[in-house]
Scaffold this motif. Sequence first.
Motif, PDB file in Angstrom:
ATOM      1  N   TYR A  84       8.846  21.314 114.930  1.00 48.14           N
ATOM      2  CA  TYR A  84      10.115  20.685 114.559  1.00 48.14           C
ATOM      3  C   TYR A  84      11.280  21.564 115.029  1.00 48.14           C
ATOM      4  N   LEU A  85      11.178  22.849 114.745  1.00 45.17           N
ATOM      5  CA  LEU A  85      12.314  23.723 115.051  1.00 45.17           C
ATOM      6  C   LEU A  85      12.516  23.946 116.544  1.00 45.17           C
ATOM      7  N   ILE A  86      11.445  23.853 117.331  1.00 43.21           N
ATOM      8  CA  ILE A  86      11.669  24.052 118.773  1.00 43.21           C
ATOM      9  C   ILE A  86      12.447  22.860 119.342  1.00 43.21           C
ATOM     10  N   LYS A  87      12.348  21.728 118.663  1.00 40.23           N
ATOM     11  CA  LYS A  87      13.170  20.587 119.107  1.00 40.23           C
ATOM     12  C   LYS A  87      14.622  20.758 118.673  1.00 40.23           C
ATOM     13  N   LYS A  88      14.822  21.401 117.541  1.00 42.64           N
ATOM     14  CA  LYS A  88      16.166  21.459 116.960  1.00 42.64           C
ATOM     15  C   LYS A  88      16.947  22.735 117.285  1.00 42.64           C
ATOM     16  N   LEU A  89      16.306  23.886 117.209  1.00 38.60           N
ATOM     17  CA  LEU A  89      17.069  25.145 117.310  1.00 38.60           C
ATOM     18  C   LEU A  89      17.884  25.275 118.595  1.00 38.60           C
ATOM     19  N   PRO A  90      17.352  24.853 119.748  1.00 36.25           N
ATOM     20  CA  PRO A  90      18.175  24.981 120.958  1.00 36.25           C
ATOM     21  C   PRO A  90      19.489  24.206 120.871  1.00 36.25           C
ATOM     22  N   LYS A  91      19.545  23.186 120.045  1.00 35.76           N
ATOM     23  CA  LYS A  91      20.803  22.445 119.875  1.00 35.76           C
ATOM     24  C   LYS A  91      21.809  23.255 119.069  1.00 35.76           C
ATOM     25  N   PHE A  92      21.323  24.301 118.414  1.00 34.32           N
ATOM     26  CA  PHE A  92      22.217  25.145 117.627  1.00 34.32           C
ATOM     27  C   PHE A  92      22.268  26.572 118.187  1.00 34.32           C
ATOM     28  N   GLY A  93      21.957  26.695 119.461  1.00 40.33           N
ATOM     29  CA  GLY A  93      22.083  28.003 120.116  1.00 40.33           C
ATOM     30  C   GLY A  93      20.889  28.925 119.962  1.00 40.33           C
ATOM     31  N   GLY A  94      19.932  28.548 119.123  1.00 41.90           N
ATOM     32  CA  GLY A  94      18.802  29.429 118.843  1.00 41.90           C
ATOM     33  C   GLY A  94      17.541  29.022 119.577  1.00 41.90           C
ATOM     34  N   THR A  95      16.414  29.561 119.124  1.00 42.64           N
ATOM     35  CA  THR A  95      15.159  29.183 119.767  1.00 42.64           C
ATOM     36  C   THR A  95      13.961  29.528 118.885  1.00 42.64           C
ATOM     37  N   VAL A  96      12.799  29.036 119.335  1.00 43.03           N
ATOM     38  CA  VAL A  96      11.533  29.419 118.714  1.00 43.03           C
ATOM     39  C   VAL A  96      10.767  30.225 119.745  1.00 43.03           C
ATOM     40  N   VAL A  97      10.258  31.373 119.355  1.00 44.36           N
ATOM     41  CA  VAL A  97       9.416  32.156 120.253  1.00 44.36           C
ATOM     42  C   VAL A  97       7.969  32.017 119.787  1.00 44.36           C
ATOM     43  N   GLN A  98       7.129  31.503 120.650  1.00 49.74           N
ATOM     44  CA  GLN A  98       5.702  31.498 120.329  1.00 49.74           C
ATOM     45  C   GLN A  98       5.146  32.861 120.735  1.00 49.74           C
ATOM     46  N   THR A  99       4.811  33.650 119.755  1.00 45.88           N
ATOM     47  CA  THR A  99       4.402  35.034 120.021  1.00 45.88           C
ATOM     48  C   THR A  99       2.908  35.117 120.328  1.00 45.88           C
ATOM     49  N   GLU A 100       2.473  36.335 120.652  1.00 48.38           N
ATOM     50  CA  GLU A 100       1.069  36.563 121.001  1.00 48.38           C
ATOM     51  C   GLU A 100       0.173  36.614 119.783  1.00 48.38           C
ATOM     52  N   ASP A 101       0.725  36.839 118.620  1.00 49.86           N
ATOM     53  CA  ASP A 101      -0.056  36.842 117.386  1.00 49.86           C
ATOM     54  C   ASP A 101       0.911  36.888 116.207  1.00 49.86           C
ATOM     55  N   GLU A 102       0.341  36.872 115.010  1.00 47.75           N
ATOM     56  CA  GLU A 102       1.202  36.830 113.824  1.00 47.75           C
ATOM     57  C   GLU A 102       1.851  38.177 113.531  1.00 47.75           C
ATOM     58  N   ILE A 103       1.244  39.247 114.034  1.00 46.03           N
ATOM     59  CA  ILE A 103       1.876  40.559 113.812  1.00 46.03           C
ATOM     60  C   ILE A 103       3.176  40.600 114.616  1.00 46.03           C
TER      61      ILE A 103
END
Lengths: 578, 288
Positions: free
Chosen positions: A233-252
Amino acid sequence: MISQLSWKIGGQQGEGVESTDRIFSTALNRLGYYLYGYRHFSSRIKGGHTNNKIRISTAPIRAISDDLDILVAFDQESIDLNAKELRPGGVIVADAKFSPTVPEGVDARLFAVPITAMAEELGTSLMKNMVASGASWALLGLPLEVFNKAVEEEFGRKGPAIVEKNVEAVRRGAEFVLEQAGGPLEEFRLEAADGKMKLFMIGNEAMGLGSLAAGCRLMSAYPITPASEIMEYLIKKLPKFGGTVVQTEDEIAAVTMAIGANYAGVRTMTASAGPGLSLMMEAIGLAGMTETPLVIIDTQRGGPSTGLPTKQEQSDINALIYGTHGEIPKVVIAPSTIEECFYDMIEAFNVAETYQVPVIVATDLQLSLGKQSCEPLDYERIVIERGKLAREELPPLEQHTLFKRYEFAEDGISPRVLPGAKNGIHHVTGVEHDQEGRPSESAVNRKKMMDKRLGKLSGLRVANAIKADAPHAEPELLIVAMGSTGGTIDEARGRLSGDGVATNHVTVRQLHPFPSELLAPHMKSAKKVVVLENNATGQLANLIKLNIGGHDKIENVLKYDGTPFLPSEIVKACKELR
Amino acid sequence: MATFKEFRNNLKPNWCPGCGDFSVQAAIQRAAANIGLEPEQLAVISGIGCSGRISGYIHAYGLHGIHGRALPIAQGVKLANRELTVIASGGDGDGFAIGMGHTVHAIRRNVDITYIVMDNQIYGLTKGQTSPRSAEGFKTKSTPEGSIESTLSPLEVALSAGATFVAQSFSSDLKQLTALIEAGLQHKGFSLINVFSPCVTFNKINTYDWFKEHIVNLDQFEDYDPSNRIAAMTKIMETGGLLTGLVYQDKSRKSYEDMAVGFQQEALAKQELKLSEGEFAKLLAEFK
Ligand SMILES: Cc1ncc(C[n+]2csc(CCOP(=O)(O)OP(=O)(O)O)c2C)c(N)n1
Ligand code: SF4
Ligand SMILES: [Mg+2]
């Protein structure tokens, strides 16, 4: 006329079960019905039985029903597995393709509709969902124009030809079944709903939306069931508000990236489930020790290890409260409704920044993934509080002194400044440190710092730390639970009171620090306390015993087979325990 | 404009006299001043190890985190405030053992930060165990019969992971080290600078003299072209990884921040947080 009804669609995973449910429920929402969904699925993407169930009602509902009125089946397996749930006189709508039969001993009417054949006639078996949902709609005697409107919205952007085809599929399914049944089924005629479209979403979407409203502009996360929808959900929305979602390599990486970003002043969160939370534990300690705000969502699922990744459980309570080594201040909140999923995210970010602590928001799979109607969300309740975050220019520092980021303040909460600010330089370390953040092994400082950090949360109570529905001064039973169980309990209590059992009900929303003083009086006035939870060791009951006591009064009802409680199970357990 | 002295604080490092990390600290301070930074514009994020203490010895914003996680923390800081200059730093164990996963993915992600590894081929803080950088046969407390695992080549890994800036230097060569850090800080994207930083207490093999004897300095080759990835790989292999200088730089690839659709140019940390009523209503409408 009836006021509520349950409908289920079953088939092989990847065969259109999801989309049939989606289009059918979207259309119902247009009529203003309250909906509550339940997904049965497995970790496979294609193949394997899956089913979606929805409860349709003219009044708000927050529970799955015990039984089923209409079953739509794409294969015989779906009938064999689910027919026993049908109430006597229930209906099965099945694809004629596999020559469906009603299992022995099941009292149900079967309508064999050439679902696949009709879809293929129109060009593609993908349209099975339209034929099946059209047939269901017609049996309920609901207005076809409303359904067509929903179809138009779903396919509008693909062009009028596609819309037309799908409308035609709906029409054929409806026409065929009506002819077989001789018209809509009178016993399933629903009272009219209020006609007002409700918000209709899953808990994960409500939390994504809540985060956005709370000012979250970054999310770092690693995919996992049942949390992934939050990042999607947020990867669709955050770029509209200047931000982003980073899919990281793991939870750490996810949690430490969130710590870095929060330290630098952006409201950032991560979301995961049990396995990911286990990986995050060391870093949560870093946030606690460095007094860095941090928000983490844990969508609980069946553990331990990989456990039951697509099933309901509430078994992370201990891990969330005690999981980190050493001792830090930490807050654990558990929303219990879809609306709380939204508002609690705002509170989580505010608490994290005000108290400069990690906050974990724990849902359970049913709350995260069950699609349901949501009351209007109130813009006025979106309030952003950032605590002692310095925003004005800071006075110059004396030579070789640093900003007192960890000053011993009266309330234990020190002023916070963001990197980039002039005259705000200080050090941050997970090593024990002094008021400027410099490493210190002084025994005196150590004790003061521990007391400062651990004292910050004394008295912290989030809004509705417990939620009580306590109509009786001296109830026979006090039922206590958390997460999505509350809605089912309410339904069970209605039946119990019909049978003369007086119950009060408390949902615990703040799991840590534990709101003992709020729950204790409810326990005191009840003859017995029944703690209902989806785990095998009674983690919530143990938490209550540890914080309040009442060992002699507390009865624990545990369900850990991967499915949420049904109202009938709660009624039965309560009657046995009274 | 700040001089390198303004990047000093009055904390006395707890490193052993002669430790290579002193020069790395000095080089960071000089490079920061040379490129015109003010102390508050710099954030140094470090891991755990002797080397990890470095963030505490530089007068700038800094966070000394947990073992192996300097990189994700540093990326978080940069994404939150892209106006900051962000350095991640730590030891060879921190970056190439416990944090190796983050190293490879930070390289791939290419967030605009500079990663400085103080590579002493050993675990200093825990008093002398083998590291992924230790040579085969290297005897340590944890490998009394000599290490039997192959030695990791961070530069080769970096190149194959798609690094846009790869450099290596040596604590004794303060001039080259400072220049490379400056170049790394100015590079738009992720820069890796591996520094041979001898541990005088626990590594009696890879000493200052040993490095002086074995290192090949790329600065001496006038025709070396750091934009040629194949040549860079060949050079690393030819020298057994014992080379210093700017090994590879790709100036064409954009940083993660510049590639992320919608990601704003101004520091995200400066944004007003509250949505307007209209924006909120629009978001709600999607759920009907
Ligand atoms: C999760 C975790 N495991 C182990 C340690 C212990 N530990 C601290 S530093 C370190 C290794 C240090 O080696 P390196 O990263 O090369 O740094 P150096 O001391 O050589 O500069 C270890 C194993 C720790 N702090 N955290
Ligand atoms: S033990 Fe080695 S790495 Fe650590 S401070 Fe001493 S010389 Fe430096
Ligand atoms: Mg080392």
